[in-house]
Write a protein that holds these residues in place. Structure first.
Motif: not given
Length: 224
Positions: A1-26
């Motif tokens: 799966m590919r998810i593209d997120i469009i945002t004006v604040l990408p820095e607010l979003l990145k941290s959840p994907f740098e740990a735990s289950i989401l990071k392992r999936a990536i």
């Protein structure tokens, strides 16, 4: 799966994907998550993405042009199963929706901000509008993170035990039963005897009964 997120604040979003289950999936290559800063798709030197709304009124509105350019660029590179807009007036996210979205191959998530996006974006590009609850956040980023978590954890191979997601609350329309772990007796607070018997038939019946009772007490609307 590919998810593209469009945002004006990408820095607010990145941290959840740098740990735990989401990071392992990536890291396992089971999902790709890409962040697109809407300001990179502007033509003005101030990288402005919002403007006052026609007709007057408080609050700024995200303009159509940068959103159009970003979505058009992405669609020119691959096909998408859904273009999702995170908005408090969208369809409320539930487990059934998460299950369905987890089967998609490519999705775009657009994060709203300020007073939202120009309505023409919703009319022309968005295929699904999702809310995570009847309240308003400062932007759609936190909602997008919640949505991604609910989807990604359902992808086969993400969880260590793939059956775990199947027994989560709401998967069968019920709240999950109580769970216990060691020690069996902690300061006089004991684990129910049936869970220690090894009789899995009785254990499953106990869990089903408890799930129904909890749902009846806490969320009777689910039983309707």
């Amino acid at each position: 799966m590919r998810i593209d997120i469009i945002t004006v604040l990408p820095e607010l979003l990145k941290s959840p994907f740098e740990a735990s289950i989401l990071k392992r999936a990536i890291d396992k290559g089971l999902v790709e998550v890409h962040f697109h800063n809407l300001r990179d798709y502007t033509d003005n030197k101030y990288r402005q993405v919002d403007d006052y709304q026609f007709g007057g009124g408080a609050g700024m509105v995200l303009m159509i042009a940068p959103i159009d350019k970003c979505i058009s660029k992405l669609k020119g590179e691959r096909s998408y199963d859904a273009v999702i807009y995170m908005t408090p007036d969208g369809e409320t996210l539930d487990q059934k929706m998460a299950n369905n979205l987890s089967l998609q191959k490519n999705i775009i998530i657009l994060c709203g901000h300020y007073k939202g996006v120009d309505q023409r974006v919703r009319d022309a590009y968005v295929t699904k509008e999702i809310s995570i609850g009847d309240y308003v956040l400062s932007g759609g980023e936190l909602g997008a993170a919640v949505l991604c978590d609910t989807i990604i954890r359902l992808i086969p191979g993400v969880l260590g035990d793939e059956t775990s997601a199947l027994t989560d609350t709401f998967q069968d329309g019920l709240l999950a039963p109580p769970v216990y772990t060691r020690p069996a007796d902690y300061d006089g607070m004991k684990v129910p005897d049936v869970l220690l018997t090894g009789n899995f038939g009785k254990i499953e019946q106990w869990r089903e009964d408890k799930a129904h009772k909890r749902t009846e007490k806490l969320r009777p609307d689910l039983l309707e």
